[in-house]
Design an enzyme around this catalytic site. Structure first.
Site, mmCIF file in Angstrom:
data_model
loop_
_atom_site.group_PDB
_atom_site.id
_atom_site.type_symbol
_atom_site.label_atom_id
_atom_site.label_comp_id
_atom_site.label_asym_id
_atom_site.label_seq_id
_atom_site.Cartn_x
_atom_site.Cartn_y
_atom_site.Cartn_z
ATOM 1 N N VAL A 64 -8.708 57.528 2.969
ATOM 2 C CA VAL A 64 -8.372 58.231 3.202
ATOM 3 C C VAL A 64 -9.338 59.126 1.512
ATOM 4 C CG1 VAL A 64 -6.612 58.504 4.813
ATOM 5 C CG2 VAL A 64 -5.848 57.511 2.782
ATOM 6 N N ASN A 90 0.677 58.468 3.733
ATOM 7 C CA ASN A 90 1.897 57.192 3.624
ATOM 8 C C ASN A 90 0.755 56.294 2.486
ATOM 9 O OD1 ASN A 90 2.884 54.830 3.861
ATOM 10 N ND2 ASN A 90 1.365 54.129 4.864
ATOM 11 N N SER A 142 6.989 58.117 -5.079
ATOM 12 C CA SER A 142 7.689 56.498 -5.196
ATOM 13 C C SER A 142 8.668 57.223 -6.345
ATOM 14 C CB SER A 142 6.766 55.712 -5.623
ATOM 15 O OG SER A 142 7.438 54.570 -6.427
ATOM 16 N N TYR A 155 -0.320 54.196 -11.006
ATOM 17 C CA TYR A 155 0.459 54.443 -9.464
ATOM 18 C C TYR A 155 1.421 55.215 -10.028
ATOM 19 C CZ TYR A 155 3.556 52.915 -5.947
ATOM 20 O OH TYR A 155 4.121 53.056 -4.991
ATOM 21 N N SER A 156 2.275 55.482 -10.948
ATOM 22 C CA SER A 156 2.632 56.733 -11.364
ATOM 23 C C SER A 156 2.085 58.134 -11.670
ATOM 24 C CB SER A 156 3.184 56.728 -12.715
ATOM 25 O OG SER A 156 4.428 54.748 -12.668
ATOM 26 N N ALA A 157 1.495 58.013 -12.249
ATOM 27 C CA ALA A 157 0.174 58.811 -12.406
ATOM 28 C C ALA A 157 -0.037 59.911 -11.139
ATOM 29 C CB ALA A 157 -0.818 59.127 -12.629
ATOM 30 N N ILE A 188 10.503 48.317 -1.716
ATOM 31 C CA ILE A 188 11.345 48.578 -0.329
ATOM 32 C C ILE A 188 10.696 47.359 0.568
ATOM 33 C CG2 ILE A 188 11.034 48.838 2.048
ATOM 34 C CD1 ILE A 188 12.328 50.876 0.540
HETATM 35 P P1 NAP Z 1 0.999 48.009 2.381
HETATM 36 O O1 NAP Z 1 2.137 47.980 3.204
HETATM 37 O O2 NAP Z 1 0.300 48.435 1.530
HETATM 38 O O3 NAP Z 1 0.248 49.502 3.692
HETATM 39 C C1 NAP Z 1 -0.319 50.422 2.252
HETATM 40 C C2 NAP Z 1 -1.343 50.597 3.433
HETATM 41 O O4 NAP Z 1 -2.569 51.694 3.236
HETATM 42 C C3 NAP Z 1 -2.336 49.941 4.257
HETATM 43 O O5 NAP Z 1 -2.106 49.604 5.639
HETATM 44 C C4 NAP Z 1 -3.572 49.992 3.763
HETATM 45 O O6 NAP Z 1 -4.568 49.315 4.844
HETATM 46 C C5 NAP Z 1 -3.108 51.521 3.811
HETATM 47 N N1 NAP Z 1 -4.973 51.882 3.048
HETATM 48 C C6 NAP Z 1 -4.554 51.175 1.384
HETATM 49 N N2 NAP Z 1 -6.117 52.011 0.709
HETATM 50 C C7 NAP Z 1 -6.378 52.714 2.190
HETATM 51 C C8 NAP Z 1 -7.452 53.229 2.084
HETATM 52 N N3 NAP Z 1 -8.394 54.179 1.359
HETATM 53 N N4 NAP Z 1 -7.681 54.759 3.582
HETATM 54 C C9 NAP Z 1 -6.390 54.126 4.009
HETATM 55 N N5 NAP Z 1 -5.947 53.210 4.278
HETATM 56 C C10 NAP Z 1 -5.430 52.520 3.104
HETATM 57 O O7 NAP Z 1 1.776 49.317 1.515
HETATM 58 P P2 NAP Z 1 3.853 49.655 1.393
HETATM 59 O O8 NAP Z 1 5.166 49.166 0.706
HETATM 60 O O9 NAP Z 1 4.104 49.802 3.571
HETATM 61 O O10 NAP Z 1 3.280 51.031 1.035
HETATM 62 C C11 NAP Z 1 3.608 52.368 1.912
HETATM 63 C C12 NAP Z 1 3.507 53.150 1.393
HETATM 64 O O11 NAP Z 1 5.335 53.975 0.661
HETATM 65 C C13 NAP Z 1 2.661 53.636 -0.240
HETATM 66 O O12 NAP Z 1 2.077 55.422 -0.227
HETATM 67 C C14 NAP Z 1 3.126 52.705 -1.415
HETATM 68 O O13 NAP Z 1 2.716 53.287 -2.719
HETATM 69 C C15 NAP Z 1 4.005 53.151 -0.894
HETATM 70 N N6 NAP Z 1 5.733 52.655 -1.352
HETATM 71 C C16 NAP Z 1 6.227 51.615 -1.345
HETATM 72 C C17 NAP Z 1 6.987 50.961 -2.193
HETATM 73 C C18 NAP Z 1 7.856 49.366 -1.933
HETATM 74 O O14 NAP Z 1 8.080 49.255 -2.336
HETATM 75 N N7 NAP Z 1 6.946 48.837 -1.121
HETATM 76 C C19 NAP Z 1 7.970 52.238 -2.762
HETATM 77 C C20 NAP Z 1 7.381 53.389 -2.739
HETATM 78 C C21 NAP Z 1 6.499 53.810 -2.553
HETATM 79 P P3 NAP Z 1 -5.402 48.221 3.915
HETATM 80 O O15 NAP Z 1 -4.825 46.769 4.818
HETATM 81 O O16 NAP Z 1 -6.415 47.782 4.758
HETATM 82 O O17 NAP Z 1 -5.145 47.551 2.461
#
Ligand code: NAP
Length: 247
Positions: A64, A90, A142, A155-157, A188
């Site tokens: 993406v 996401n 976030s 990440y914050s940016a 999370i």
């Molecule tokens: P995650 O389990 O690491 O999932 C992230 C997903 O994004 C993975 O499926 C990953 O695929 C995919 N991804 C990464 N780079 C990509 C790319 N270039 N193109 C397409 N897909 C890509 O993390 P999560 O915790 O579920 O996070 C989901 C969202 O919530 C993120 O935006 C994260 O910043 C946000 N968030 C999470 C938290 C938290 O506490 N977990 C808090 C605040 C915000 P791969 O596995 O193949 O890399």
């Protein structure tokens, strides 16, 4: 006719939970996967779980952060399902490090995946939704983008930028019946947070009034609400989902 939802990074963690939840809501689901490996190891299983809920579901490969790949993916989803009604931006990564030691590539990569992706997807999906005169866009920001977090300058940016993008898109697309909102998760439990040290997790836990970390379903439930008819008069909002951590 069933609505169609695209979830970027939908093959695991929060994205997979959102895919399952929107399938529960009766939507057909397009699950974006970064590559074939991700699709085969994770994405296909999530698609199968969605199909078990009685909807159509398919994986679509695209990095993406790459403009042209997003264009191709949105065209393919429209072709396959006939409409694109809900988009959840996401996909996200972290590459943490202290500001003065952060490498340029570390900064650029996070901005490309977390921030430019939202431009890419909003642009192409927004064009489809404008023609439909309806749509829902939900961006995953976030609390780090709202309050900052040491070690996460990049990440914050990216997550703060998503707030500005959400507000601007809400203003531009609102007149065409499209709502644009963001969710800002706190801590999370997912692959992204599993890598943090136990010491850091304990420190964070101590700051959460509700006394526990969030589950991926906590985010999915809010996204489900924002995608539903019940949220039809809500746009340009950022909903913090953090157990009270930042209040
Ligand atoms: P995650 O389990 O690491 O999932 C992230 C997903 O994004 C993975 O499926 C990953 O695929 C995919 N991804 C990464 N780079 C990509 C790319 N270039 N193109 C397409 N897909 C890509 O993390 P999560 O915790 O579920 O996070 C989901 C969202 O919530 C993120 O935006 C994260 O910043 C946000 N968030 C999470 C938290 C938290 O506490 N977990 C808090 C605040 C915000 P791969 O596995 O193949 O890399």
């Amino acid at each position: 006719m069933a609505k169609t939802a695209l979830i970027t990074g939908g093959s695991q963690g929060i994205g997979a939970a959102i895919a399952r939840r929107l399938a529960d809501d009766g939507m057909n689901v397009a699950i974006n996967c970064l590559d074939e490996y991700n699709r085969d190891t994770h994405g296909e299983a999530v698609a199968a779980e969605c199909r078990q809920r009685g909807v159509e579901a398919e994986c679509f490969i695209a990095d993406v952060s790459v403009h042209a790949q997003c264009d191709e993916m949105i065209k393919a989803i429209k072709e396959r399902f006939g409409s694109l009604d809900v988009v959840v931006n996401n996909a996200g990564i972290t590459a943490d490090g202290l500001l003065v030691r952060m490498k340029e590539e570390q900064y650029d990569k996070v901005i490309a995946v977390n921030q430019k992706s939202v431009f890419n997807i909003c642009k192409f999906a927004g064009a489809v939704m404008m023609r439909q005169r309806s749509g829902r866009i939900i961006n995953v920001s976030s609390v780090a983008g709202l309050y900052g977090n040491p070690g996460q300058f990049n990440y914050s940016a990216s997550k703060a930028a998503i707030v500005g993008m959400t507000l601007t898109a809400a203003k531009e697309l609102g007149p065409r019946g499209i709502t644009v909102n963001a969710v800002a998760p706190g801590f999370i439990k997912s692959a992204m947070t599993d890598v943090l040290s136990d010491e850091l997790k304990e420190k964070i836990l101590a700051q959460i009034p509700l006394g526990h970390f969030g589950q991926v379903e906590d985010i999915a439930n809010t996204v489900s609400f924002l995608a539903s008819e019940n949220a039809s008069y809500i746009t340009g909002q950022v909903i913090v989902i953090d157990g009270g951590m930042m209040m």
